[in-house]
Design an enzyme around this catalytic site. Structure first.
Site, PDB file in Angstrom:
ATOM      1  N   GLY A  78       0.815  -1.339  -0.526  1.00  0.00           N
ATOM      2  CA  GLY A  78       0.106  -0.474  -0.236  1.00  0.00           C
ATOM      3  C   GLY A  78       0.548   1.482   0.178  1.00  0.00           C
ATOM      4  O   GLY A  78       0.717   2.399  -0.875  1.00  0.00           O
ATOM      5  N   THR A  79       2.002   1.335   0.635  1.00  0.00           N
ATOM      6  CA  THR A  79       2.923   1.979   1.168  1.00  0.00           C
ATOM      7  C   THR A  79       3.362   2.857  -0.523  1.00  0.00           C
ATOM      8  O   THR A  79       2.898   3.964  -1.051  1.00  0.00           O
ATOM      9  CB  THR A  79       3.745   1.955   1.650  1.00  0.00           C
ATOM     10  OG1 THR A  79       3.460   1.982   3.262  1.00  0.00           O
ATOM     11  CG2 THR A  79       4.982   3.048   2.139  1.00  0.00           C
ATOM     12  N   ASN A 156      -7.587   4.181   9.027  1.00  0.00           N
ATOM     13  CA  ASN A 156      -7.183   2.501   9.905  1.00  0.00           C
ATOM     14  C   ASN A 156      -6.906   2.697  11.147  1.00  0.00           C
ATOM     15  O   ASN A 156      -7.447   0.874  11.746  1.00  0.00           O
ATOM     16  CB  ASN A 156      -4.995   2.228   9.242  1.00  0.00           C
ATOM     17  CG  ASN A 156      -4.676   3.693   9.892  1.00  0.00           C
ATOM     18  OD1 ASN A 156      -5.312   4.659   9.059  1.00  0.00           O
ATOM     19  ND2 ASN A 156      -3.792   3.899  10.702  1.00  0.00           N
ATOM     20  N   GLN A 184      -7.514  -0.227   3.446  1.00  0.00           N
ATOM     21  CA  GLN A 184      -8.407  -0.588   4.728  1.00  0.00           C
ATOM     22  C   GLN A 184     -10.466  -1.265   4.398  1.00  0.00           C
ATOM     23  O   GLN A 184     -10.236  -2.145   5.347  1.00  0.00           O
ATOM     24  CB  GLN A 184      -8.104  -0.149   5.803  1.00  0.00           C
ATOM     25  CG  GLN A 184      -7.086   0.048   7.017  1.00  0.00           C
ATOM     26  CD  GLN A 184      -6.397  -1.314   7.419  1.00  0.00           C
ATOM     27  OE1 GLN A 184      -7.305  -1.683   7.947  1.00  0.00           O
ATOM     28  NE2 GLN A 184      -5.430  -0.507   8.428  1.00  0.00           N
ATOM     29  N   SER A 212      -3.701  -3.123  -0.392  1.00  0.00           N
ATOM     30  CA  SER A 212      -2.566  -4.092   0.201  1.00  0.00           C
ATOM     31  C   SER A 212      -3.185  -5.404   0.520  1.00  0.00           C
ATOM     32  O   SER A 212      -3.565  -5.028   1.149  1.00  0.00           O
ATOM     33  CB  SER A 212      -2.231  -3.159   1.401  1.00  0.00           C
ATOM     34  OG  SER A 212      -1.154  -3.844   1.762  1.00  0.00           O
ATOM     35  N   ALA A 213      -2.356  -6.319   0.408  1.00  0.00           N
ATOM     36  CA  ALA A 213      -2.615  -8.059  -0.007  1.00  0.00           C
ATOM     37  C   ALA A 213      -2.523  -7.738   1.520  1.00  0.00           C
ATOM     38  O   ALA A 213      -3.249  -9.148   1.754  1.00  0.00           O
ATOM     39  CB  ALA A 213      -1.238  -8.244  -0.741  1.00  0.00           C
ATOM     40  N   HIS A 214      -1.496  -7.577   2.264  1.00  0.00           N
ATOM     41  CA  HIS A 214      -1.714  -8.396   3.491  1.00  0.00           C
ATOM     42  C   HIS A 214      -3.035  -7.860   5.055  1.00  0.00           C
ATOM     43  O   HIS A 214      -3.323  -7.897   5.483  1.00  0.00           O
ATOM     44  CB  HIS A 214      -0.989  -8.049   4.521  1.00  0.00           C
ATOM     45  CG  HIS A 214      -0.093  -6.676   5.051  1.00  0.00           C
ATOM     46  ND1 HIS A 214      -0.049  -6.135   5.967  1.00  0.00           N
ATOM     47  CD2 HIS A 214       0.438  -4.998   4.054  1.00  0.00           C
ATOM     48  CE1 HIS A 214       0.575  -4.921   6.794  1.00  0.00           C
ATOM     49  NE2 HIS A 214       0.157  -4.330   5.168  1.00  0.00           N
ATOM     50  N   THR A 250      11.674  -7.144 -11.219  1.00  0.00           N
ATOM     51  CA  THR A 250      10.874  -8.033 -11.469  1.00  0.00           C
ATOM     52  C   THR A 250       9.345  -8.208 -10.784  1.00  0.00           C
ATOM     53  O   THR A 250       9.501  -8.424  -9.347  1.00  0.00           O
ATOM     54  CB  THR A 250      11.215  -9.703 -10.685  1.00  0.00           C
ATOM     55  OG1 THR A 250      12.327  -9.528 -12.233  1.00  0.00           O
ATOM     56  CG2 THR A 250      10.725 -10.946 -12.173  1.00  0.00           C
ATOM     57  N   CYS A 333       5.264   3.695  16.801  1.00  0.00           N
ATOM     58  CA  CYS A 333       6.419   4.744  16.092  1.00  0.00           C
ATOM     59  C   CYS A 333       7.200   3.505  16.177  1.00  0.00           C
ATOM     60  O   CYS A 333       6.988   2.542  16.780  1.00  0.00           O
ATOM     61  CB  CYS A 333       7.188   5.475  17.804  1.00  0.00           C
ATOM     62  SG  CYS A 333       6.548   6.819  18.079  1.00  0.00           S
TER      63      CYS A 333
HETATM   64  N1  PLP Z   1      -3.022   3.215   3.955  1.00  0.00           N
HETATM   65  C1  PLP Z   1      -3.054   2.217   5.223  1.00  0.00           C
HETATM   66  C2  PLP Z   1      -5.231   3.267   4.991  1.00  0.00           C
HETATM   67  C3  PLP Z   1      -3.154   1.873   5.707  1.00  0.00           C
HETATM   68  O1  PLP Z   1      -3.449   1.486   7.030  1.00  0.00           O
HETATM   69  C4  PLP Z   1      -1.554   1.233   5.517  1.00  0.00           C
HETATM   70  C5  PLP Z   1      -1.103   0.005   6.252  1.00  0.00           C
HETATM   71  O2  PLP Z   1      -1.768   0.087   7.748  1.00  0.00           O
HETATM   72  C6  PLP Z   1      -0.883   1.168   4.366  1.00  0.00           C
HETATM   73  C7  PLP Z   1      -1.400   2.760   3.360  1.00  0.00           C
HETATM   74  C8  PLP Z   1       0.790   0.566   4.035  1.00  0.00           C
HETATM   75  O3  PLP Z   1       0.256  -0.189   3.661  1.00  0.00           O
HETATM   76  P1  PLP Z   1       2.170  -1.568   3.718  1.00  0.00           P
HETATM   77  O4  PLP Z   1       1.294  -2.031   4.973  1.00  0.00           O
HETATM   78  O5  PLP Z   1       0.671  -2.488   3.041  1.00  0.00           O
HETATM   79  O6  PLP Z   1       2.459  -0.963   3.162  1.00  0.00           O
END
Ligand code: PLP
Length: 402
Positions: A78-79, A156, A184, A212-214, A250, A333
Site C-alpha cells: 500500500g505504501t 485504519n 483498509q 495492500s495484500a496483507h 521483477t 512509532c
Molecule cells: N494506507 C493505510 C490506510 C494503511 O492502513 C496502511 C498500512 O497500515 C498503508 C496505507 C500501508 O500499506 P502497506 O503496509 O501495504 O505498505
C-alpha cells in the site's frame, strides 16, 4: 467466518488492521506461484507460464473493482501504491496536493507539502472545507491542472468511512484528480458500505485506488495501484520497464497470486457476523467506561477505537499484552513507543489522542476469544479505576463519543 469455539491457546490476535492473518486460499495460491521458475518477462515456455499466472492475478484484482486488467500496476504494498499515485498523478503532472487530515503516514510522509482537508469530530471529511479548497485551486485557462486529492476509503485507527461519493463529485466539478487509499476497505467490502456504493454507482471511475495484500488476508509486501484507465504513469522505479513501464522490477509472482486469492476469499465472507461480534464487544467496553471514537458514523465492521479517559494507551497495551491479547494503540512509532494519535488529534479529541487503543477483529476471529477479551478489558478498567486513574465521573458510566 466467526468461529464459536473455546478460548484459543497462546496470544489472542486482535490487531487485524495492522495485518490480517493469512487466508488458507492465499497460502495455497502462493505455493503454486513459488513453484514457478520462470520470470514473467521471459519469452520462453517457463516465462510464459509465469506470465499467464501473473496476468490471471491481475485480471482478478482489476475486475473486482470494475477495471480492465491493464489498469492494475503491481507494487510492493500500500505504501508504494500511495507513493506512486502521489508521484505519478501529483508531482509529475504539476498538481497541487490536498490530503485528508487523518490519512495514513503512507500518504502524509510522502506529501509533506500537502494541504490538509479537515475532518469533523467523528473523523468524517469536511466536504464544505474541501469544496472551498478545491474552488481555490480550480484550473483556469493556461493554469496548471486541477489538484490531486487523496482520501482514505476507511481509516485504519477508527474504521470511519469517507463520504466518497460526495468527495468524487466535488473532484469532478473542480477538475481534480482523486486518489483513494483503499488499503483498509478493499478486503472488507459489504454491499452497503460507502466504498462499495461509490464503486457501484461509478463515482470512482475516474479515481486511482491503492490496495495492500496483507490487509485482505494475503502476504505482507505486495499491493497494487489501480489506475482509472490504461494510461502511462511516471514510475518511481523505471528499472526494466515492467508493468508497462509504470513500475520496474521483477513482479513478486507468488505474492500477487496470494493477494488475488485473498481478495476473492474476502468477497465471500459474511462480514455481518464479525460486525455483530464487534458490536457485542463494544457494548462490554462501553459498560467498562470506554468512549468509542467515530461511533455515530459508518465504520469498518471489525474496528473499535476505544478511549479510557485518564489512562495512557501505553499502560492499557501493556496490561492487555500481559494477559495475552494483541491490540494496538492509535499509532506506534518505529521505536516501539506509543505516540499520540494524529487521527484523534485531527478529530479534535484532545487528551483522548493519547488514551485510545484499537481493537480490530481478524477475518477468522473466534467468538469465545473475543468475549474473553471483553472480560479482561472490563477487569483492567476496574483496576485503573481503583487506582484513581480512570476518569469515570466525566464519563457518566461510559459512553460513545460523538
Ligand atoms: N494506507 C493505510 C490506510 C494503511 O492502513 C496502511 C498500512 O497500515 C498503508 C496505507 C500501508 O500499506 P502497506 O503496509 O501495504 O505498505
Amino acid at each position: 467466518m466467526v468461529q464459536d469455539t473455546a478460548v484459543q491457546q497462546g496470544p489472542v490476535y486482535l490487531d487485524a488492521n495492522a495485518t490480517e492473518p493469512l487466508r488458507p486460499a492465499a497460502r495455497a495460491a502462493m505455493l503454486a506461484g513459488l513453484e514457478q521458475t520462470g520470470n514473467p518477462s521471459s519469452v520462453h515456455a517457463a516465462g510464459r507460464r509465469a506470465r499467464i499466472m501473473l496476468e490471471e492475478a491481475r485480471q482478478t484484482m482489476a475486475s473486482a473493482f470494475g477495471r480492465e486488467a491493464d489498469c492494475c500496476v503491481f507494487t510492493s504494498g500500500g505504501t508504494e501504491a500511495d507513493t506512486l499515485a502521489l508521484h505519478g498523478f501529483g508531482r509529475a503532472e504539476g498538481r497541487a496536493i490536498l490530503i485528508g487530515a487523518t490519512e495514513h503516514d503512507a500518504i502524509r510522509k510522502a506529501a509533506p507539502e500537502a494541504s490538509l482537508i479537515p475532518v469533523d469530530g467523528q473523523g468524517v471529511i469536511d466536504c464544505m472545507a474541501l469544496e472551498e479548497m478545491l474552488a481555490a485551486h480550480t484550473p483556469g485557462t493556461g493554469d496548471r491542472p486541477g489538484p490531486l486529492v487523496c482520501i482514505m476509503a476507511a481509516n485504519n485507527e477508527t474504521g470511519v468511512y469517507a463520504p466518497l461519493r460526495d468527495v468524487a463529485s466535488l473532484c469532478r466539478q473542480h477538475g481534480a484528480f482523486l486518489h483513494v487509499d483503499a488499503v483498509q476497505a478493499a478486503g472488507r467490502m459489504q454491499e452497503r458500505d460507502e466504498f462499495s456504493l461509490a464503486l457501484k454507482d461509478g463515482s470512482l471511475a475516474g479515481a486511482s485506488l491503492a490496495l495492500s495484500a496483507h490487509k485482505m488476508g494475503g502476504p505482507k509486501g505486495a499491493g497494487a495501484l489501480l489506475l482509472p484507465e490504461d494510461r502511462p504513469l511516471a514510475p518511481l522505479l523505471p528499472g526494466g520497464g515492467q508493468e508497462r513501464g509504470r513500475r520496474g522490477g521483477t513482479p513478486a509472482l507468488a505474492s500477487h497470486m496470494g493477494m488475488a486469492a485473498a481478495l476473492e476469499e474476502s468477497r465471500k465472507q459474511d462480514w455481518t457476523l464479525l460486525e455483530a461480534l464487534r458490536d457485542e464487544l463494544e457494548g462490554v467496553m462501553v459498560q467498562a467506561g470506554a468512549l468509542i471514537m467515530g461511533h455515530g458514523v459508518a465504520r469498518l465492521s471489525n474496528t473499535i477505537s476505544a478511549v479510557l479517559p485518564g489512562v495512557a494507551a501505553q499502560m492499557q497495551l501493556m496490561a492487555l499484552d500481559i494477559e495475552g491479547y494483541c491490540v494496538s494503540a492509535g499509532s506506534a512509532c518505529s521505536s516501539g513507543k506509543v505516540a499520540r494519535s494524529h487521527v484523534l488529534e485531527a478529530m479534535g479529541q484532545g487528551e483522548a489522542a493519547g488514551q485510545a487503543i484499537r481493537v480490530s477483529l481478524p477475518w477468522n476471529a473466534e467468538a469465545g476469544a473475543v468475549r474473553a477479551f471483553g472480560q479482561v478489558y472490563a477487569l483492567m478498567a476496574q483496576r485503573f479505576a481503583g487506582r484513581g486513574l480512570l476518569k469515570r465521573s466525566s464519563l457518566q458510566g461510559g459512553g460513545r463519543a460523538t
